[in-house]
Design a protein around this motif. Structure first.
Motif, mmCIF file in Angstrom:
data_model
loop_
_atom_site.group_PDB
_atom_site.id
_atom_site.type_symbol
_atom_site.label_atom_id
_atom_site.label_comp_id
_atom_site.label_asym_id
_atom_site.label_seq_id
_atom_site.Cartn_x
_atom_site.Cartn_y
_atom_site.Cartn_z
ATOM 1 N N THR A 38 26.974 11.967 60.170
ATOM 2 C CA THR A 38 27.455 12.862 61.220
ATOM 3 C C THR A 38 28.337 13.983 60.701
ATOM 4 O OG1 THR A 38 27.391 11.037 62.805
ATOM 5 C CG2 THR A 38 28.686 12.964 63.415
ATOM 6 N N GLN A 39 29.339 13.653 59.921
ATOM 7 C CA GLN A 39 30.284 14.671 59.472
ATOM 8 C C GLN A 39 29.609 15.711 58.581
ATOM 9 O OE1 GLN A 39 33.373 15.127 60.553
ATOM 10 N NE2 GLN A 39 32.975 13.427 61.942
ATOM 11 N N LEU A 40 28.614 15.302 57.836
ATOM 12 C CA LEU A 40 27.922 16.258 56.973
ATOM 13 C C LEU A 40 27.103 17.245 57.787
ATOM 14 C CD1 LEU A 40 26.978 17.208 54.153
ATOM 15 C CD2 LEU A 40 25.090 15.592 54.402
ATOM 16 N N VAL A 41 26.240 16.750 58.661
ATOM 17 C CA VAL A 41 25.305 17.634 59.360
ATOM 18 C C VAL A 41 25.988 18.476 60.431
ATOM 19 C CG1 VAL A 41 23.328 16.160 58.883
ATOM 20 C CG2 VAL A 41 24.603 15.858 61.020
ATOM 21 N N THR A 42 27.256 18.204 60.705
ATOM 22 C CA THR A 42 28.032 19.056 61.612
ATOM 23 C C THR A 42 29.045 19.905 60.843
ATOM 24 O OG1 THR A 42 29.594 17.237 62.018
ATOM 25 C CG2 THR A 42 27.778 17.499 63.574
ATOM 26 N N GLY A 43 28.898 19.980 59.532
ATOM 27 C CA GLY A 43 29.774 20.830 58.739
ATOM 28 C C GLY A 43 31.178 20.294 58.598
ATOM 29 N N SER A 44 31.376 19.009 58.839
ATOM 30 C CA SER A 44 32.690 18.372 58.756
ATOM 31 C C SER A 44 33.739 19.179 59.527
ATOM 32 C CB SER A 44 33.125 18.188 57.296
ATOM 33 O OG SER A 44 34.220 17.288 57.214
ATOM 34 N N GLY A 45 33.414 19.457 60.770
ATOM 35 C CA GLY A 45 34.346 20.172 61.646
ATOM 36 C C GLY A 45 34.152 21.668 61.677
ATOM 37 N N HIS A 46 33.322 22.206 60.802
ATOM 38 C CA HIS A 46 33.076 23.652 60.760
ATOM 39 C C HIS A 46 31.572 23.890 60.680
ATOM 40 C CE1 HIS A 46 37.322 24.558 60.347
ATOM 41 N NE2 HIS A 46 37.402 23.669 59.368
ATOM 42 N N PRO A 47 30.874 23.859 61.830
ATOM 43 C CA PRO A 47 29.409 23.944 61.823
ATOM 44 C C PRO A 47 28.844 25.343 61.598
ATOM 45 C CG PRO A 47 30.218 23.762 64.062
ATOM 46 C CD PRO A 47 31.406 23.587 63.175
ATOM 47 N N HIS B 277 24.233 28.277 59.285
ATOM 48 C CA HIS B 277 24.051 26.824 59.340
ATOM 49 C C HIS B 277 24.061 26.208 57.947
ATOM 50 C CE1 HIS B 277 21.536 23.157 59.222
ATOM 51 N NE2 HIS B 277 22.186 22.853 60.336
ATOM 52 N N ASP B 278 23.189 26.703 57.076
ATOM 53 C CA ASP B 278 23.017 26.055 55.780
ATOM 54 C C ASP B 278 24.262 26.172 54.911
ATOM 55 O OD1 ASP B 278 20.491 25.915 56.885
ATOM 56 O OD2 ASP B 278 19.453 26.336 55.016
ATOM 57 N N SER B 279 24.928 27.319 54.960
ATOM 58 C CA SER B 279 26.138 27.488 54.148
ATOM 59 C C SER B 279 27.263 26.588 54.635
ATOM 60 C CB SER B 279 26.576 28.959 54.159
ATOM 61 O OG SER B 279 25.597 29.780 53.549
ATOM 62 N N ALA B 280 27.332 26.358 55.949
ATOM 63 C CA ALA B 280 28.349 25.445 56.479
ATOM 64 C C ALA B 280 28.112 24.020 55.994
ATOM 65 C CB ALA B 280 28.359 25.498 58.004
ATOM 66 N N ILE B 281 26.855 23.591 56.029
ATOM 67 C CA ILE B 281 26.538 22.235 55.573
ATOM 68 C C ILE B 281 26.783 22.104 54.069
ATOM 69 C CG2 ILE B 281 24.780 20.454 55.452
ATOM 70 C CD1 ILE B 281 25.684 21.316 58.321
ATOM 71 N N ALA B 282 26.371 23.121 53.318
ATOM 72 C CA ALA B 282 26.548 23.064 51.862
ATOM 73 C C ALA B 282 28.021 23.047 51.482
ATOM 74 C CB ALA B 282 25.853 24.251 51.198
ATOM 75 N N ALA B 283 28.858 23.780 52.223
ATOM 76 C CA ALA B 283 30.293 23.781 51.932
ATOM 77 C C ALA B 283 30.892 22.395 52.177
ATOM 78 C CB ALA B 283 31.002 24.831 52.777
ATOM 79 N N ALA B 284 30.490 21.762 53.283
ATOM 80 C CA ALA B 284 30.966 20.403 53.553
ATOM 81 C C ALA B 284 30.475 19.451 52.465
ATOM 82 C CB ALA B 284 30.492 19.938 54.924
ATOM 83 N N ALA B 285 29.210 19.600 52.078
ATOM 84 C CA ALA B 285 28.646 18.736 51.034
ATOM 85 C C ALA B 285 29.371 18.926 49.717
ATOM 86 C CB ALA B 285 27.155 19.045 50.862
ATOM 87 N N SER B 286 29.714 20.167 49.402
ATOM 88 C CA SER B 286 30.409 20.449 48.146
ATOM 89 C C SER B 286 31.775 19.782 48.115
ATOM 90 C CB SER B 286 30.548 21.964 47.970
ATOM 91 O OG SER B 286 31.220 22.273 46.776
ATOM 92 N N ARG B 287 32.499 19.845 49.235
ATOM 93 C CA ARG B 287 33.806 19.191 49.304
ATOM 94 C C ARG B 287 33.652 17.676 49.154
ATOM 95 N NH1 ARG B 287 38.115 21.626 52.072
ATOM 96 N NH2 ARG B 287 38.349 19.895 53.543
#
Length: 446
Positions: free
Chosen positions: A314-323, A142-152
């Motif tokens: 929304t897009q951040l907490v759902t991993g921007s398509g990759h949760p 979970h956390d790595s998916a959110i962090a990856a979206a946040a990084s992008r």
């Protein structure tokens, strides 16, 4: 920073039931078979990055350490297992005194990773290690998916700050974890007070459309907010007519108005018009904040717009398509007996269908080119080549059951910024592509 570091009171519940039923049935069978005490090595890795992603971000390590510390089978938990007859009495007796006493090594939180990277290595008896599988994976995936979206998103935003505001779009506990992961990935603030309380993340917020609708006139709402929060507040200007709202906002707050927020419409067009209007009204220093279902692509499209900050939910907490990151927790080595001196032998899943794993206790290093830019993720077993000795990635996190590597969250956040900056420039491209550097395997056991 966790709650304990903040000096705040907290009642930490057991994490022992954040696991799958079969972890305990495996334990029971291994205890009966006499194999539960065999020294074992488990590794967390992913076979591939989510489609189109160029790198992954390690996030949640600090939460994993908390979970391991609090993995205890108290009377209520044991009562539940007994009532449901999930395991037998001998296993319940073993669980009653469970404390993880092994070692954990891993990539430091905030570091980037690639396919095959052994981002976490858990060592101890089979019995004590196998129980941690589900809770470790649930946190890291979970956390790595959110962090990856946040990084992008942070890459797309450049120097413009990002506000995490997705609490209302996910589970209430996931929202706190997502806020923490977003901060690791580069977000500056959060709207979630629980995240601020638990992890010390800066919190922000002013008003929603409901506050404007509460008042008889939009101007009255603006006046009430300015009277309460000061002229440096952020006024929401898209409830009715944006042009009229901006005019009223500056008339009420004056040129000292802190910011206006736009939450709908063609953000690129509206932002340009609002900037022109603010400047014409003498509010040249008033910032423009945009929200409204943003993702990294929408943020990138606004790079040329006169926008000062972005709010993302929304897009951040759902991993921007990759949760999820599809991380797995696999046994890669184990002893042939319970003798503490028995040598480790590599083991690996060999089934077809792309779900094989590679045996052996692994090290990982990142090879750099002459300019100090990453050029390969190198993974191996056995001796580490001399030229990679000072580029090893795994650090000790838990030794003999004791956490030895707690870090303030700001240190983790800064580490990620450095790690991302040391990747090739193509890492920040939003177009679909493969991992930005290859993974190379050397000296691997079969």
């Amino acid at each position: 920073m966790n709650t304990a570091e903040l000096g705040l009171p907290v009642d930490v519940p057991s994490t022992a039931l954040f696991t799958d039923h079969y972890e305990l049935t495996m334990l029971q069978a291994a205890l009966q078979a006499g194999t539960a005490d065999r020294r074992s090595v488990f590794e967390v890795f992913t076979r591939r990055l989510p489609e189109g992603r160029r790198y992954g971000v390690v996030a949640g390590t600090g939460r994993v350490l908390d979970a391991v510390e609090n993995f205890r089978f108290d009377a209520d938990v044991l009562g539940f297992l007994r009532e449901r007859r999930i395991v037998d009495e001998a296993t319940l007796e073993w669980l009653a005194s469970y404390r993880f006493g092994g070692d954990v090594w891993g990539y430091p939180e905030g570091e980037v990773y690639f396919p095959g990277s052994p981002i976490l290595r858990v060592e101890g008896s089979f019995a004590e290690c196998v129980l941690l599988e589900t809770v470790i994976l649930s946190i890291l995936n979970h956390d790595s998916a959110i962090a990856a979206a946040a990084s992008r998103m942070a890459s797309a935003a450049g120097d413009r700050p990002l506000i995490e505001m997705g609490a209302r779009r996910t589970h209430e506990l996931a929202a706190v974890a997502a806020s923490r992961a977003a901060y690791v990935g580069g977000f500056a603030t959060t709207s979630d007070l629980a995240a601020g309380f638990r992890y010390g993340i800066p919190t922000v917020g002013t008003s929603a459309h409901a506050f404007t609708l509460l008042h008889d006139r939009e101007r009255d709402a603006f006046q009430a907010q300015v009277d309460s929060l000061g002229r440096n507040t952020t006024l929401l200007v898209d409830t009715y007519d944006v042009t009229e709202a901006v005019r009223a906002a500056v008339e009420v707050a004056g040129p000292e108005l802190g910011a206006v927020r736009i939450d709908s419409g063609d953000l690129l067009l509206v932002a340009h018009r609002v900037r022109q209007q603010l400047d014409a009204l003498g509010a040249e220093r008033t910032r423009i904040i945009v929200t409204s279902d943003l993702d990294e692509y929408a943020i990138a499209s606004l790079a040329a717009a006169p926008v000062d900050a972005y709010g993302v939910g929304t897009q951040l907490v759902t991993g921007s398509g990759h949760p999820t990151c599809s991380m797995v927790y696999k046994l890669v080595a184990r002893a042939e007996s319970a003798d503490p001196k028995a040598p480790l032998v590599p083991v690996a899943k060999k089934s077809s269908g792309g779900k094989t794993s590679i045996g052996g206790r692994k090290w990982a290093a990142r090879r750099l080119d002459r300019d100090g830019v990453a050029e390969a993720e190198v993974i191996g077993t056995g001796p580490v080549p001399g030229e990679l000795a000072d580029r090893q990635l795994l650090v000790e996190l838990v030794k003999g059951g004791q956490v030895v590597a707690r870090e303030p969250l700001d240190v983790v956040r800064d580490r990620h910024a450095v790690a991302r900056a040391n990747l090739p420039l193509s890492a920040t491209q939003l177009s679909r592509g493969e991992a930005v550097i290859p993974t190379e395997y050397i000296q691997l056991d079969s």
